[in-house]
Design an enzyme around this catalytic site. Structure first.
Site, PDB file in Angstrom:
ATOM      1  N   SER A 139       3.121  -2.960 -14.471  1.00 23.12           N
ATOM      2  CA  SER A 139       4.595  -3.265 -13.793  1.00 23.12           C
ATOM      3  C   SER A 139       4.362  -2.774 -12.078  1.00 23.12           C
ATOM      4  O   SER A 139       5.055  -2.459 -11.667  1.00 23.12           O
ATOM      5  CB  SER A 139       5.554  -2.721 -13.922  1.00 23.12           C
ATOM      6  OG  SER A 139       5.474  -0.928 -14.292  1.00 23.12           O
ATOM      7  N   GLY A 140       3.358  -2.579 -12.439  1.00 23.37           N
ATOM      8  CA  GLY A 140       2.711  -1.643 -11.108  1.00 23.37           C
ATOM      9  C   GLY A 140       2.415  -2.917  -9.808  1.00 23.37           C
ATOM     10  O   GLY A 140       2.357  -3.935  -9.946  1.00 23.37           O
ATOM     11  N   PHE A 141       2.142  -2.555  -8.574  1.00 26.69           N
ATOM     12  CA  PHE A 141       2.258  -3.658  -7.700  1.00 26.69           C
ATOM     13  C   PHE A 141       0.373  -3.702  -7.775  1.00 26.69           C
ATOM     14  O   PHE A 141       0.279  -5.722  -8.232  1.00 26.69           O
ATOM     15  CB  PHE A 141       1.846  -3.236  -6.017  1.00 26.69           C
ATOM     16  CG  PHE A 141       2.941  -3.215  -5.081  1.00 26.69           C
ATOM     17  CD1 PHE A 141       4.246  -3.666  -5.725  1.00 26.69           C
ATOM     18  CD2 PHE A 141       3.435  -2.497  -3.987  1.00 26.69           C
ATOM     19  CE1 PHE A 141       5.094  -3.779  -5.296  1.00 26.69           C
ATOM     20  CE2 PHE A 141       4.670  -2.506  -3.589  1.00 26.69           C
ATOM     21  CZ  PHE A 141       5.327  -3.531  -4.152  1.00 26.69           C
ATOM     22  N   THR A 142      -0.791  -2.945  -8.042  1.00 23.37           N
ATOM     23  CA  THR A 142      -1.574  -3.792  -8.527  1.00 23.37           C
ATOM     24  C   THR A 142      -1.221  -4.014  -9.855  1.00 23.37           C
ATOM     25  O   THR A 142      -2.588  -5.044 -10.582  1.00 23.37           O
ATOM     26  CB  THR A 142      -3.150  -2.294  -8.275  1.00 23.37           C
ATOM     27  OG1 THR A 142      -2.296  -1.550  -9.231  1.00 23.37           O
ATOM     28  CG2 THR A 142      -2.851  -2.118  -6.772  1.00 23.37           C
ATOM     29  N   CYS A 150      -8.785   0.774  -0.981  1.00 24.04           N
ATOM     30  CA  CYS A 150      -8.893  -0.700  -0.300  1.00 24.04           C
ATOM     31  C   CYS A 150      -8.583   0.036   1.328  1.00 24.04           C
ATOM     32  O   CYS A 150      -9.301  -1.055   2.101  1.00 24.04           O
ATOM     33  CB  CYS A 150      -7.187  -0.856  -0.394  1.00 24.04           C
ATOM     34  SG  CYS A 150      -5.912   0.256  -0.034  1.00 24.04           S
ATOM     35  N   ASN A 189      -5.459  -6.128   0.685  1.00 28.41           N
ATOM     36  CA  ASN A 189      -5.165  -4.460  -0.096  1.00 28.41           C
ATOM     37  C   ASN A 189      -5.433  -4.103  -1.588  1.00 28.41           C
ATOM     38  O   ASN A 189      -5.400  -3.446  -1.933  1.00 28.41           O
ATOM     39  CB  ASN A 189      -4.859  -2.978   0.644  1.00 28.41           C
ATOM     40  CG  ASN A 189      -2.830  -3.944   0.336  1.00 28.41           C
ATOM     41  OD1 ASN A 189      -2.598  -4.944   1.284  1.00 28.41           O
ATOM     42  ND2 ASN A 189      -2.375  -3.123  -0.489  1.00 28.41           N
TER      43      ASN A 189
HETATM   44  N1  LIG Z   1      -1.423  -0.536  -4.285  1.00 28.39           N
HETATM   45  C1  LIG Z   1      -2.188  -0.553  -3.440  1.00 28.39           C
HETATM   46  O1  LIG Z   1      -2.761  -1.534  -2.256  1.00 28.39           O
HETATM   47  C2  LIG Z   1      -3.669  -0.206  -3.728  1.00 28.39           C
HETATM   48  C3  LIG Z   1      -5.533  -0.422  -3.662  1.00 28.39           C
HETATM   49  C4  LIG Z   1      -6.130  -0.004  -3.977  1.00 28.39           C
HETATM   50  C5  LIG Z   1      -6.139   1.414  -4.979  1.00 28.39           C
HETATM   51  N2  LIG Z   1      -4.679   2.106  -5.660  1.00 28.39           N
HETATM   52  C6  LIG Z   1      -4.047   3.123  -6.661  1.00 28.39           C
HETATM   53  O2  LIG Z   1      -4.285   1.362  -7.870  1.00 28.39           O
HETATM   54  C7  LIG Z   1      -3.369   2.162  -8.332  1.00 28.39           C
HETATM   55  C8  LIG Z   1      -2.118   1.927  -8.441  1.00 28.39           C
HETATM   56  O3  LIG Z   1      -1.505   1.876  -7.729  1.00 28.39           O
HETATM   57  P1  LIG Z   1      -0.512   0.264  -7.393  1.00 28.39           P
HETATM   58  O4  LIG Z   1      -0.142   0.234  -5.664  1.00 28.39           O
HETATM   59  O5  LIG Z   1       0.206  -0.604  -8.057  1.00 28.39           O
HETATM   60  O6  LIG Z   1       1.367   1.872  -7.736  1.00 28.39           O
HETATM   61  P2  LIG Z   1       2.528   1.598  -7.798  1.00 28.39           P
HETATM   62  O7  LIG Z   1       2.843   0.169  -7.440  1.00 28.39           O
HETATM   63  O8  LIG Z   1       3.064   2.585  -7.799  1.00 28.39           O
HETATM   64  O9  LIG Z   1       2.449   1.500 -10.022  1.00 28.39           O
HETATM   65  C9  LIG Z   1       2.069   2.198 -11.018  1.00 28.39           C
HETATM   66  C10 LIG Z   1       2.034   2.085 -12.087  1.00 28.39           C
HETATM   67  O10 LIG Z   1       1.488   3.190 -13.084  1.00 28.39           O
HETATM   68  C11 LIG Z   1       2.178   2.872 -14.091  1.00 28.39           C
HETATM   69  N3  LIG Z   1       2.494   4.671 -14.287  1.00 28.39           N
HETATM   70  C12 LIG Z   1       2.852   5.791 -13.486  1.00 28.39           C
HETATM   71  N4  LIG Z   1       2.525   6.753 -13.867  1.00 28.39           N
HETATM   72  C13 LIG Z   1       2.272   6.694 -15.511  1.00 28.39           C
HETATM   73  C14 LIG Z   1       1.639   7.114 -16.201  1.00 28.39           C
HETATM   74  N5  LIG Z   1       1.423   8.626 -16.034  1.00 28.39           N
HETATM   75  N6  LIG Z   1       0.570   6.649 -17.357  1.00 28.39           N
HETATM   76  C15 LIG Z   1       0.287   5.294 -17.674  1.00 28.39           C
HETATM   77  N7  LIG Z   1       1.537   4.745 -16.332  1.00 28.39           N
HETATM   78  C16 LIG Z   1       1.275   4.822 -15.597  1.00 28.39           C
HETATM   79  C17 LIG Z   1       3.775   3.052 -13.523  1.00 28.39           C
HETATM   80  O11 LIG Z   1       4.790   2.738 -14.376  1.00 28.39           O
HETATM   81  P3  LIG Z   1       5.226   3.213 -15.488  1.00 28.39           P
HETATM   82  O12 LIG Z   1       6.322   4.893 -14.674  1.00 28.39           O
HETATM   83  O13 LIG Z   1       7.126   2.446 -15.594  1.00 28.39           O
HETATM   84  O14 LIG Z   1       4.485   3.647 -16.285  1.00 28.39           O
HETATM   85  C18 LIG Z   1       3.279   1.434 -12.283  1.00 28.39           C
HETATM   86  O15 LIG Z   1       3.328  -0.061 -13.379  1.00 28.39           O
HETATM   87  C19 LIG Z   1      -2.995   3.474  -7.707  1.00 28.39           C
HETATM   88  O16 LIG Z   1      -3.679   5.391  -8.060  1.00 28.39           O
HETATM   89  C20 LIG Z   1      -3.339   3.595  -6.791  1.00 28.39           C
HETATM   90  O17 LIG Z   1      -4.163   4.744  -5.155  1.00 28.39           O
HETATM   91  C21 LIG Z   1      -3.777   1.212  -5.454  1.00 28.39           C
END
Ligand SMILES: NC(=O)c1ccc[n+]([C@@H]2O[C@H](COP(=O)([O-])OP(=O)(O)OC[C@H]3O[C@@H](n4cnc5c(N)ncnc54)[C@H](OP(=O)(O)O)[C@@H]3O)[C@@H](O)[C@H]2O)c1
Length: 348
Positions: A14-17, A149, A312
């Protein structure tokens, strides 16, 4: 070349990535989606959270109940993978982690840049999953850690200078990255609130950004790194100011970049020429797995200015993850990733 079809699940769907992973997996000829998890949205349809995926008739499931799967992509916040890595590796042949949990090789680095590490003995098992840097190691790997990123966009810009020995690691390098709001994830925070974010060019990590550690690990040199939050949703753009000991001629620099990136399927070299888009810009690669890389020479100051741009959430995370998984599984390397971006398009 494998023509098998692999099952894939997404932790943090459900998150962005996670949403980007699901978009890519849904259109990928080598994967079927087994499961995507969310605590908050268990039993809700993918399209409830990601409206661009309304055509996919699947629902989020509880992250604590995982099906056996060929590949598990983990798009959860920092700390989740290191806590649950045994469970993840038990259910999946291959784990591709998008978080920072297994990117750095030294436990001491996690003490310095993060809050330590609970599974330091596993750090040597993961492979940094940037194909342009590590293609051979990725091909044998079943545990992949995608780059950050900001680190990815910086490494993509500077890598040819190291691979061709124009730099040897002693030179001064100043890196300025500008990044969009989706870097902060779907939860955001007060700094990502529209009223606070709109119209900004805000230095948010003038010094001491965690991604410095990755860049230094992978390029073998220190960099002086500053990050700005800017008013875009997708994209990371790096401007690297490099002062080489021996100042190259422009044709030699072209030769160096072409020798390293000429055959890379997801790198486009853009340096000068005519028209509006003469250097890399994130808007041009938004939604795609492409990185654009270019440079200019400042003869007066004997400075090379390197520009690089990525999305990113694509080359900087989900796209990189699928690209690496393609290589690890022996699929066509570009499978499911070759689509271009949009033009013209508004601010992504
Ligand atoms: N955004 C970027 O541009 C980017 C780029 C490179 C790397 N990243 C890395 O990729 C990862 C995800 O980033 P994002 O931006 O997609 O974050 P996000 O949008 O906040 O999404 C996080 C996801 O993880 C789930 N989650 C939270 N706590 C959890 C747990 N304890 N166990 C399992 N699932 C859990 C959340 O949903 P629920 O809480 O409903 O389970 C949500 O689906 C991070 O580690 C971030 O550093 C992000």
């Amino acid at each position: 070349m494998s023509t098998d079809i692999y099952t894939a699940s997404v932790i943090g769907g459900s998150g962005f990535t996670g949403g980007e992973l699901l978009r890519l997996l849904a259109g990928h000829p080598g994967f079927t989606i087994q499961q995507a998890t969310s605590h908050k949205f268990t039993n809700k349809s993918f399209g409830f959270v990601h409206p661009n995926l309304r055509n996919i008739d699947l629902r989020f499931s509880d992250p604590e109940t995982l099906d056996p799967v060929d590949v598990l992509f983990v798009g959860a916040p920092h700390g989740v993978s290191m806590d649950r890595i045994d469970a993840f590796r038990d259910v999946a042949e291959t784990v591709v982690d998008l978080s920072a949990d297994f990117r750095l090789r030294e436990a001491a680095q996690y003490d310095e840049w993060y809050d330590g590490h609970t599974r330091p003995e596993l750090l040597e098992e993961s492979v940094y999953a940037l194909p342009e840097l590590n293609r051979d190691r990725i091909a044998d790997a079943d545990f992949l850690a995608c780059g950050g990123c900001n680190s990815t966009v910086t490494i993509m810009g500077l890598l040819p200078l190291f691979e061709t020995s124009i730099l040897d690691g002693d030179e001064q390098i100043v890196v300025d990255v500008k990044v969009g709001s989706s870097e902060g994830g779907a939860e955001g925070g007060s700094a990502s609130h529209h009223a606070e974010r709109s119209g900004i060019v805000r230095p948010y990590a003038p010094t001491g950004h965690r991604h410095e550690a990755e860049i230094e690990q992978e390029l073998g040199t220190t960099v002086s790194f500053t990050a700005h939050a800017v008013d875009m949703i997708r994209g990371a753009a790096a401007t690297c100011h490099v002062y080489p000991d021996s100042f190259p001629e422009k044709p030699d620099l072209w030769k160096a970049y072409r020798s390293v990136y000429g055959d890379e399927p997801f790198v486009r070299l853009i340096a000068g020429g005519g028209g509006v888009y003469r250097y890399p810009e994130p808007k041009v690669v938004a939604g795609t797995n492409y990185a654009e890389v270019g440079f200019e020479l400042d003869e007066r100051n004997e400075r090379i200015v390197v520009f690089s741009a990525i999305d990113n959430m694509m080359k900087g995370s989900a796209g990189q993850a699928v690209h690496a998984a393609n290589i690890a599984l022996g699929l066509e390397e570009t499978a499911g990733l070759e689509f271009p971006g949009l033009h013209p398009v508004g601010a992504p």
